[in-house]
Design an enzyme around this catalytic site. Structure first.
Site, PDB file in Angstrom:
ATOM      1  N   ASP A 144     -14.925 -13.915  43.019  1.00  0.00           N
ATOM      2  CA  ASP A 144     -13.730 -14.136  42.188  1.00  0.00           C
ATOM      3  C   ASP A 144     -13.655 -15.618  41.858  1.00  0.00           C
ATOM      4  O   ASP A 144     -14.574 -16.384  42.187  1.00  0.00           O
ATOM      5  CB  ASP A 144     -12.466 -13.634  42.910  1.00  0.00           C
ATOM      6  CG  ASP A 144     -11.450 -13.083  41.907  1.00  0.00           C
ATOM      7  OD1 ASP A 144     -11.031 -13.850  41.032  1.00  0.00           O
ATOM      8  OD2 ASP A 144     -11.081 -11.899  41.995  1.00  0.00           O
ATOM      9  N   HIS A 182     -12.747 -13.907  36.031  1.00  0.00           N
ATOM     10  CA  HIS A 182     -12.697 -14.071  37.489  1.00  0.00           C
ATOM     11  C   HIS A 182     -14.019 -14.643  38.000  1.00  0.00           C
ATOM     12  O   HIS A 182     -14.552 -14.193  39.017  1.00  0.00           O
ATOM     13  CB  HIS A 182     -12.365 -12.740  38.180  1.00  0.00           C
ATOM     14  CG  HIS A 182     -10.927 -12.350  38.057  1.00  0.00           C
ATOM     15  ND1 HIS A 182      -9.920 -12.963  38.773  1.00  0.00           N
ATOM     16  CD2 HIS A 182     -10.315 -11.418  37.294  1.00  0.00           C
ATOM     17  CE1 HIS A 182      -8.751 -12.414  38.455  1.00  0.00           C
ATOM     18  NE2 HIS A 182      -8.955 -11.476  37.557  1.00  0.00           N
ATOM     19  N   GLU A 202      -8.844  -8.726  33.524  1.00  0.00           N
ATOM     20  CA  GLU A 202      -8.153 -10.007  33.380  1.00  0.00           C
ATOM     21  C   GLU A 202      -9.084 -11.131  32.896  1.00  0.00           C
ATOM     22  O   GLU A 202      -9.262 -12.144  33.564  1.00  0.00           O
ATOM     23  CB  GLU A 202      -7.509 -10.388  34.718  1.00  0.00           C
ATOM     24  CG  GLU A 202      -6.411  -9.411  35.107  1.00  0.00           C
ATOM     25  CD  GLU A 202      -5.716  -9.794  36.398  1.00  0.00           C
ATOM     26  OE1 GLU A 202      -4.510  -9.552  36.502  1.00  0.00           O
ATOM     27  OE2 GLU A 202      -6.387 -10.318  37.322  1.00  0.00           O
TER      28      GLU A 202
END
Ligand code: ACM
Length: 504
Positions: free
Chosen positions: A179, A233, A297
């Site tokens: 991440d 990420h 995202e």
């Protein structure tokens, strides 16, 4: 010992259970008889019971605990089992090895709770109550995701967590390995990923540790599904290798904040080659049929500003920079498909992933429905009922967690992987469900267990047996809590286990 009429409080609840008179007591003379192929299940039973009971449970042709693997058994599927306990014998039967393993966990739960202790326990009569059980899961995918990127968790905890999953007949451990805030899997071709990306919040695994975990989990019927995040990420990777970003001359550290970071992978050939090299090493370590490549995202702001990204849009004839997201996922997805694996990704709309992907629907139920209607296999993970980083209640005294209303036990229990209003064809696309344990605010294993339990028991019950009997589940959980106690799991205190008003 359970009175002859008492429910033994199994979690997850079995499909069919009837009590019968009598009990079977295990002692130093008890032996196990196995059919061909059933010896690994006997070894698992022995290993699970040895620490507390010290019972030798050797294999013997006249053993009275009988484990039968019979591919001809019909109606039990890949994971079902039948278990008969009488005063004279224990008979566990399954068509496949996975079913025998689940039956072993049931035997473990039927014994006095002290059987789950890590230390020797003396003076207990190790008796199994008379039962007749036929048990088959409702869904094939029953999982838990653990975020080891935000806070690294040592492999000893991953093994313990795997044991806890197996106890609850959960069969997938999804490891969120990378991440913005950390990269935890070593990649031989790119050593800086862990040298740089593994420093904040913890560390990184060795290849041997990950290989060992995969084997340990497989012995317990748990598949470890790896996740490498892309194209968003990805800041830890970009801190290690800035040239993979949209602005190669820029130098950034591993991200020290939580949230959604604007810094994402670039779209040069070199970036896709990097992803393919990483995924080759992932596939080498993890035999899981499905490999997770993130997809969630991912802000597109950098692609709108990057000359190289805009050139890529023009060269590929794409509608605009936003289309680079699907273009990127398509490429990594087909790389996996060409190698016999199946790509898995987070879906945010239900139509953002290429159709070859299995969709992990994390936002709303309707996104899962949209993906299912496109014919994609779907795993339901709606955040308002499966995200275990939300606090368990709004009562004072909950440890710090993700901001948002509480996700109570009853909300998790009520998660319906294929809601009743879905059409049959869409419902048939649902593989199952899984819980998510993100760890921004979770630095220790004890905190992770506290958040996971007993909510993971509720998810397991729903995924395995249907989740439609809240009072019955609570009664079984009341007993099951003493098993968690025996295992030293710091689950929430019983006083808060009343039915809760939920936000759903
Ligand atoms: C997610 O919660 N971003 C999958």
């Amino acid at each position: 010992m359970f009175p002859p009429t008492a429910d033994p409080g199994l979690v997850p609840g079995p499909l069919k259970l009837s009590r019968s008179a009598g009990a079977f007591t295990l002692d130093d003379t008890t032996a196990i008889r196995v059919s061909p192929g059933a010896a690994p299940a006997a070894a698992l039973l022995r290993a699970l019971l040895a620490p507390a009971t010290g019972l030798p449970l050797p294999l013997a042709p006249d053993g009275r605990m009988v484990l039968v693997l019979d591919p001809g058994l019909t109606g039990l599927g890949a994971e079902g089992y039948g278990l008969t306990v009488s005063g004279e014998a224990v008979l566990l039967r399954a068509a496949c090895a996975a079913g025998l393993r689940h039956g072993v966990q049931t035997i473990r739960q039927l014994l006095p709770v002290a059987a789950l202790a890590a230390e020797p326990v003396r003076g207990v009569r190790w008796s199994l109550p008379g039962v007749e059980i036929t048990d088959v899961p409702r869904y094939a995918w029953r999982g838990a995701m653990l975020d080891v990127a935000r806070h690294f968790q040592p492999v000893s905890f991953l093994r313990r967590f795997t044991d806890l999953l197996a106890l609850h007949k959960l069969n997938v451990l999804h490891l969120h390995l990378t991440d913005d805030q950390g990269w935890r899997m070593p990649v031989t071709a790119f050593p800086r990923l862990t040298e740089v990306g593994g420093v904040p919040h913890g560390g990184a695994y060795s290849r041997e540790e990950l290989r060992g975990l995969v084997a340990y989990a497989a012995d317990r019927g748990v598949t470890v599904v790896p996740e490498i995040e892309m194209p968003g990420h990805a800041r830890a990777a970009l801190a290690a290798y800035p040239h993979l970003g949209n602005f190669p001359e820029r130098r950034l550290g591993v991200w020290r904040s939580w949230g959604v970071c604007d810094t994402v992978f670039g779209v040069a050939d070199e970036v896709l080659d990097f992803c393919r090299t990483v995924l080759d090493e992932v596939m080498d370590l993890f035999p899981s049929p499905r490999v997770h490549v993130g997809g969630d995202e991912c802000p597109h702001t950098e692609w709108h500003r990057s000359p190289a990204a805009l050139r890529r849009v023009a060269d590929e004839g794409l509608a605009g920079p936003d289309a680079l997201h699907g273009w990127f996922m398509e490429r990594v997805g087909s790389f996996l498909t060409d190698r016999g694996r199946r790509p898995l990704g987070w879906t945010e709309t239900g139509h953002d992933l290429p159709e070859s992907f299995t969709a992990l629907a994390w936002r709303d139920e309707r996104h899962g429905l949209a993906a299912a209607r496109r014919g994609q296999p779907v795993i339901m993970a709606p955040h308002r009922s499966t995200y275990l980083d939300y606090p368990q209640s709004s009562l004072p005294g909950e440890p710090p967690g993700q901001a948002g209303p509480a996700v109570g036990l009853s909300a998790v229990y009520a998660t319906e992987p294929a809601p009743a209003h879905w059409e049959t064809a869409a419902a048939a696309q649902v593989l199952g469900t899984q819980a998510q344990l993100w760890t921004e605010y979770v630095a220790t294993a004890a905190h992770a267990e506290y958040l996971a339990f007993p909510r993971l028991c509720a998810l397991a019950d729903t995924a395995w047996s249907g989740g439609r009997d809240w009072p019955g589940f609570q009664a079984r959980l009341h007993h099951h809590r003493s098993r968690l106690d025996a295992l030293g799991v710091p689950s929430r205190p019983p006083a808060i286990l009343r039915p809760e008003r939920t936000t759903r």
